[in-house]
Every structure is written in structure tokens, then in C-alpha cells.
Motif scaffolding. Structure first.
Motif, PDB file in Angstrom:
ATOM      1  N   LEU A 288      46.776  26.476  42.396  1.00  0.00           N
ATOM      2  CA  LEU A 288      45.496  27.061  42.781  1.00  0.00           C
ATOM      3  C   LEU A 288      45.208  26.792  44.260  1.00  0.00           C
ATOM      4  O   LEU A 288      44.672  27.654  44.966  1.00  0.00           O
ATOM      5  N   GLY A 289      45.545  25.590  44.719  1.00  0.00           N
ATOM      6  CA  GLY A 289      45.367  25.281  46.133  1.00  0.00           C
ATOM      7  C   GLY A 289      46.201  26.183  47.018  1.00  0.00           C
ATOM      8  O   GLY A 289      45.738  26.670  48.064  1.00  0.00           O
ATOM      9  N   ARG A 290      47.436  26.419  46.621  1.00  0.00           N
ATOM     10  CA  ARG A 290      48.286  27.335  47.374  1.00  0.00           C
ATOM     11  C   ARG A 290      47.730  28.760  47.340  1.00  0.00           C
ATOM     12  O   ARG A 290      47.808  29.500  48.330  1.00  0.00           O
ATOM     13  N   LEU A 291      47.165  29.141  46.197  1.00  0.00           N
ATOM     14  CA  LEU A 291      46.605  30.481  46.067  1.00  0.00           C
ATOM     15  C   LEU A 291      45.473  30.711  47.054  1.00  0.00           C
ATOM     16  O   LEU A 291      45.453  31.724  47.769  1.00  0.00           O
ATOM     17  N   VAL A 292      44.519  29.797  47.125  1.00  0.00           N
ATOM     18  CA  VAL A 292      43.359  30.017  47.996  1.00  0.00           C
ATOM     19  C   VAL A 292      43.713  29.873  49.468  1.00  0.00           C
ATOM     20  O   VAL A 292      43.000  30.389  50.335  1.00  0.00           O
ATOM     21  N   GLU A 293      44.807  29.183  49.770  1.00  0.00           N
ATOM     22  CA  GLU A 293      45.271  29.128  51.156  1.00  0.00           C
ATOM     23  C   GLU A 293      46.008  30.404  51.550  1.00  0.00           C
ATOM     24  O   GLU A 293      45.955  30.849  52.696  1.00  0.00           O
ATOM     25  N   ALA A 294      46.696  31.020  50.592  1.00  0.00           N
ATOM     26  CA  ALA A 294      47.485  32.214  50.885  1.00  0.00           C
ATOM     27  C   ALA A 294      46.671  33.498  50.792  1.00  0.00           C
ATOM     28  O   ALA A 294      46.953  34.474  51.502  1.00  0.00           O
ATOM     29  N   ALA A 295      45.684  33.530  49.891  1.00  0.00           N
ATOM     30  CA  ALA A 295      44.913  34.749  49.645  1.00  0.00           C
ATOM     31  C   ALA A 295      43.445  34.508  50.003  1.00  0.00           C
ATOM     32  O   ALA A 295      42.784  33.688  49.362  1.00  0.00           O
ATOM     33  N   PRO A 296      42.915  35.197  51.008  1.00  0.00           N
ATOM     34  CA  PRO A 296      41.499  35.013  51.368  1.00  0.00           C
ATOM     35  C   PRO A 296      40.581  35.288  50.191  1.00  0.00           C
ATOM     36  O   PRO A 296      40.876  36.125  49.329  1.00  0.00           O
ATOM     37  N   ALA A 297      39.458  34.588  50.153  1.00  0.00           N
ATOM     38  CA  ALA A 297      38.500  34.729  49.064  1.00  0.00           C
ATOM     39  C   ALA A 297      37.202  35.342  49.569  1.00  0.00           C
ATOM     40  O   ALA A 297      36.804  35.127  50.727  1.00  0.00           O
ATOM     41  N   TYR A 298      36.545  36.089  48.678  1.00  0.00           N
ATOM     42  CA  TYR A 298      35.318  36.784  49.050  1.00  0.00           C
ATOM     43  C   TYR A 298      34.336  36.794  47.875  1.00  0.00           C
ATOM     44  O   TYR A 298      34.736  36.850  46.712  1.00  0.00           O
ATOM     45  N   ARG A 299      33.076  36.765  48.215  1.00  0.00           N
ATOM     46  CA  ARG A 299      32.032  37.109  47.263  1.00  0.00           C
ATOM     47  C   ARG A 299      31.884  38.618  47.316  1.00  0.00           C
ATOM     48  O   ARG A 299      31.633  39.191  48.385  1.00  0.00           O
ATOM     49  N   LEU A 300      32.066  39.286  46.183  1.00  0.00           N
ATOM     50  CA  LEU A 300      31.938  40.738  46.111  1.00  0.00           C
ATOM     51  C   LEU A 300      30.536  41.055  45.602  1.00  0.00           C
ATOM     52  O   LEU A 300      30.252  40.937  44.413  1.00  0.00           O
ATOM     53  N   CYS A 301      29.662  41.419  46.515  1.00  0.00           N
ATOM     54  CA  CYS A 301      28.266  41.706  46.184  1.00  0.00           C
ATOM     55  C   CYS A 301      28.189  43.164  45.716  1.00  0.00           C
ATOM     56  O   CYS A 301      28.490  44.085  46.489  1.00  0.00           O
ATOM     57  N   LEU A 302      27.780  43.358  44.470  1.00  0.00           N
ATOM     58  CA  LEU A 302      27.879  44.670  43.842  1.00  0.00           C
ATOM     59  C   LEU A 302      26.540  45.394  43.807  1.00  0.00           C
ATOM     60  O   LEU A 302      25.524  44.863  43.339  1.00  0.00           O
ATOM     61  N   ALA A 303      26.560  46.635  44.284  1.00  0.00           N
ATOM     62  CA  ALA A 303      25.456  47.580  44.166  1.00  0.00           C
ATOM     63  C   ALA A 303      25.890  48.667  43.180  1.00  0.00           C
ATOM     64  O   ALA A 303      27.057  48.725  42.780  1.00  0.00           O
ATOM     65  N   PRO A 304      24.989  49.545  42.783  1.00  0.00           N
ATOM     66  CA  PRO A 304      25.375  50.623  41.849  1.00  0.00           C
ATOM     67  C   PRO A 304      26.104  51.772  42.556  1.00  0.00           C
ATOM     68  O   PRO A 304      25.704  52.936  42.478  1.00  0.00           O
ATOM     69  N   ASP A 305      27.183  51.429  43.263  1.00  0.00           N
ATOM     70  CA  ASP A 305      27.990  52.434  43.961  1.00  0.00           C
ATOM     71  C   ASP A 305      29.452  52.249  43.555  1.00  0.00           C
ATOM     72  O   ASP A 305      30.329  52.050  44.396  1.00  0.00           O
ATOM     73  N   VAL A 306      29.702  52.318  42.267  1.00  0.00           N
ATOM     74  CA  VAL A 306      31.012  51.991  41.696  1.00  0.00           C
ATOM     75  C   VAL A 306      32.127  52.808  42.325  1.00  0.00           C
ATOM     76  O   VAL A 306      33.239  52.297  42.541  1.00  0.00           O
ATOM     77  N   ALA A 307      31.872  54.061  42.655  1.00  0.00           N
ATOM     78  CA  ALA A 307      32.920  54.924  43.206  1.00  0.00           C
ATOM     79  C   ALA A 307      33.435  54.418  44.553  1.00  0.00           C
ATOM     80  O   ALA A 307      34.556  54.754  44.958  1.00  0.00           O
ATOM     81  N   ARG A 308      32.659  53.614  45.248  1.00  0.00           N
ATOM     82  CA  ARG A 308      33.083  53.099  46.561  1.00  0.00           C
ATOM     83  C   ARG A 308      33.969  51.861  46.453  1.00  0.00           C
ATOM     84  O   ARG A 308      34.595  51.465  47.453  1.00  0.00           O
ATOM     85  N   LEU A 309      34.010  51.234  45.299  1.00  0.00           N
ATOM     86  CA  LEU A 309      34.691  49.944  45.195  1.00  0.00           C
ATOM     87  C   LEU A 309      36.185  50.009  45.490  1.00  0.00           C
ATOM     88  O   LEU A 309      36.713  49.124  46.169  1.00  0.00           O
ATOM     89  N   PRO A 310      36.923  51.009  45.006  1.00  0.00           N
ATOM     90  CA  PRO A 310      38.354  51.030  45.332  1.00  0.00           C
ATOM     91  C   PRO A 310      38.622  51.066  46.837  1.00  0.00           C
ATOM     92  O   PRO A 310      39.532  50.380  47.325  1.00  0.00           O
ATOM     93  N   GLY A 311      37.840  51.836  47.582  1.00  0.00           N
ATOM     94  CA  GLY A 311      38.037  51.878  49.028  1.00  0.00           C
ATOM     95  C   GLY A 311      37.701  50.555  49.694  1.00  0.00           C
ATOM     96  O   GLY A 311      38.395  50.116  50.618  1.00  0.00           O
TER      97      GLY A 311
END
Length: 324
Positions: A288-311
Motif C-alpha cells: 500500500l505504501g508503494r501504491l500511494v507513492e507510485a499513484a497520485p491520490a485525489y479526493r473526487l468531489c462529485l456533482a450531478p454531472d455524471v457524463a463528465r466523469l470519464p473525461g
């Protein structure tokens, strides 16, 4: 009857004298079924009318009304109340399940029980589970980590309909091979509440299907991702980002907020590590330590715009990652 599935380098053979049980298993593990008959882990499943009695003594893990685990040397008993019991042989890589009809007839309960039995055996073969939805684009995977109601499944389905590949709806496997981290597919059915399904027109038939299951699970609809999104599964991908989705009331546009590696690790630990399995905690924590060092982490703040999420999330698959 028996079915063999392959989870990366680990074959798992499921055996049951009840043909209906193996049909349930085939539905869940369809993307990973193999004709090869090599044996790695062995799971034997019996249909029983009543759950065996709970073992005596103090459990090492207890979730009131749902699960109690008892450890005796290299043998673990997981007692699921009225749904059944698992007898897990940690040393020899096998377990026997005694499951009642309510467990066998509810895909959500059955998947949970099978995964709980397999997880400690897979850890002993270098595959570590993470409670997350995992989808990949161009071989780069994004993990969606969150509790019930966080928007994890809605976000995940939005990626699948946009052409992303599926690694797991709930429990991808993390593997460290040398300096390289890999996420391995762990198959299963998709489950979602009606408010999630309503975003996607192609899931209208699923939304209006009769509910299955008991209690909270009865409010969900379960379906095969492959039947809606053909060829959706992929075997493995490299982790490129970890996202913690959160529905934010009143928000107009979904966005990403960076999270430190330290905070990401703190959040991932309870979603991944079983503290009763002390011999494997160090190895799991290191991954897990290697994972968070290799892959940046984000809080994904969600609004009701689901169609925009893939982009929005596609940008994360274009970021460089570092070997750890």
C-alpha cells in the motif's frame, strides 16, 4: 461438479456436489474461468439447510450480526450467522463452505463470503485485496475507494460505458513483482441502487428487474457487466491514480483535489488490511505504501454531472507513474 478460475498466477478450483451451486459460481467468476485443471487453491461448497453452530471462544474479529472469525493455529472459521460458515485451512490453501439457501440465492452475500474465504489464501500467494472499484484505460488503472453512498459505483459505471475496461467492481488484487506494481482482475457481478442505475439508459432493464437478496441487498440490482458492456474485462493494469469519491451537495461541477500520500495510506488501510492476519500485515502495508507513492491520490468531489466523469478521470491515466 467443479469449475477452475485463474486469478493471475493462482488457479482456484471450486467443487460442489450441487450443480446449482457451481452455476452460481460460474456466473460470478465467468471472466476468469479456465479449462486448465492445475490446482492452486481449493474451495468446496456444500448447500446446507441450517448454518453450523458458531464455534466457542472469543472471536478474533466480529461484526455484530454479520460475521465472527475464530482462529485456531492455521485454521480460521468464519461464521456468518444464518448464512453459513467457512472453514479455512491457511496452511494448505483450501476452505470448505457450508452455505444456506439465503446465502446461495443472494449474489451479494455469496460474493462477499467467497471473497472473505479467498482473501487470506490469496495473500499467502502474493495477491492482496483492496476494497475498491478498479477500471483501466490504455493499461493504466484508476482505483475508486469509498464507502456506501460515496458514488463509487456510479462513477465506475460511467467509466465502463465510456469504453474503460473493468478490473473489479469491489476487490481488485494488488501484486508487487520486483519493482513493478500491478492490479489484477478479481471478477464479480455489478450491484447498484436504483438512483445509480437511473443515470444510464442502457441499464433500464436492470433497474426495472425484480430485486433479489435480503435486507439492504434487496434494494440493489445485480447484473453482469459483460452482458451490458461486451468485452469489458481486462486481466491486469498498472495503477496510475487512487481516487476517494465523495458526493458534495450543492456542487455544480465535479473536480479533483490532491491528497497527500500519507493521508491516502491512512484511508486505504482500513479498506484493505485485516488486522487479525498479523503475519501478512507488514507485506500488505508495504504494498500500500508503494501504491500511494507510485499513484497520485485525489479526493473526487462529485456533482450531478455524471457524463463528465470519464473525461475528468481520463486525465489521470495520462500522468506518469513511478516504479516503487
Amino acid at each position: 461438479m467443479e469449475i477452475t478460475v485463474r486469478l493471475h498466477h493462482v488457479p482456484v478450483r471450486f467443487t460442489s456436489p450441487d450443480a446449482s451451486v457451481t452455476r452460481h459460481i460460474a456466473q460470478i467468476f465467468q471472466p476468469s474461468i479456465t479449462d486448465r485443471q492445475s490446482v492452486g487453491l481449493e474451495v468446496t461448497i456444500h448447500r446446507v439447510l441450517e448454518s453450523p453452530p458458531s464455534p466457542e471462544g472469543t472471536p478474533i474479529l466480529e461484526e455484530a450480526g454479520r460475521l465472527a472469525c475464530f482462529l485456531d493455529g492455521g485454521r480460521l472459521v468464519a461464521h456468518f450467522g444464518p448464512w453459513g460458515q467457512l472453514h479455512i485451512d491457511l496452511e494448505h490453501g483450501r476452505y470448505t463452505a457450508y452455505l444456506t439457501p439465503p446465502a446461495l440465492d443472494d449474489p451479494n452475500i455469496l460474493e462477499d463470503m467467497l471473497r472473505i474465504g479467498l482473501a487470506p489464501l490469496l495473500r499467502r500467494r502474493g495477491l492482496f485485496t483492496i476494497h475498491a472499484f478498479a477500471a483501466a484505460r490504455h493499461g493504466q488503472a484508476v482505483l475508486l475507494v469509498g464507502g456506501m453512498g460515496a458514488g463509487k459505483t456510479t462513477t465506475g459505471i460511467s467509466l465502463l460505458r465510456a469504453g474503460w475496461s473493468l478490473l473489479s467492481n469491489d476487490s481488485p488484487l494488488l501484486c508487487g513483482e520486483g519493482d513493478r506494481l500491478t492490479l489484477i482482475a478479481y471478477p464479480g457481478l455489478l450491484s447498484a441502487h436504483g438512483d445509480s442505475l437511473a443515470w444510464f439508459p442502457e441499464l433500464a432493464a436492470v433497474l426495472h428487474a425484480p430485486p433479489r437478496g435480503h435486507g439492504h441487498a434487496a434494494r440493489k440490482r445485480t447484473f453482469s457487466a459483460e452482458q451490458v458492456y461486451p468485452h469489458v474485462w481486462t486481466a491486469s493494469a498498472r495503477p496510475t491514480a487512487v481516487c476517494f469519491p465523495e458526493v458534495v451537495p450543492g456542487l455544480l461541477a465535479s473536480h479533483l483535489e490532491p491528497v497527500s500520500a500519507a493521508q491516502a495510506l491512512v484511508t486505504l488501510i482500513p479498506q484493505s488490511i485485516e488486522d487479525w492476519d498479523r503475519p501478512l500485515i507488514g507485506q500488505h502495508l508495504d504494498l500500500l505504501g508503494r501504491l500511494v507513492e507510485a499513484a497520485p491520490a485525489y479526493r473526487l468531489c462529485l456533482a450531478p454531472d455524471v457524463a463528465r466523469l470519464p473525461g475528468l478521470l481520463a486525465r489521470l491515466t495520462d500522468l506518469p507513474t513511478r516504479d516503487r
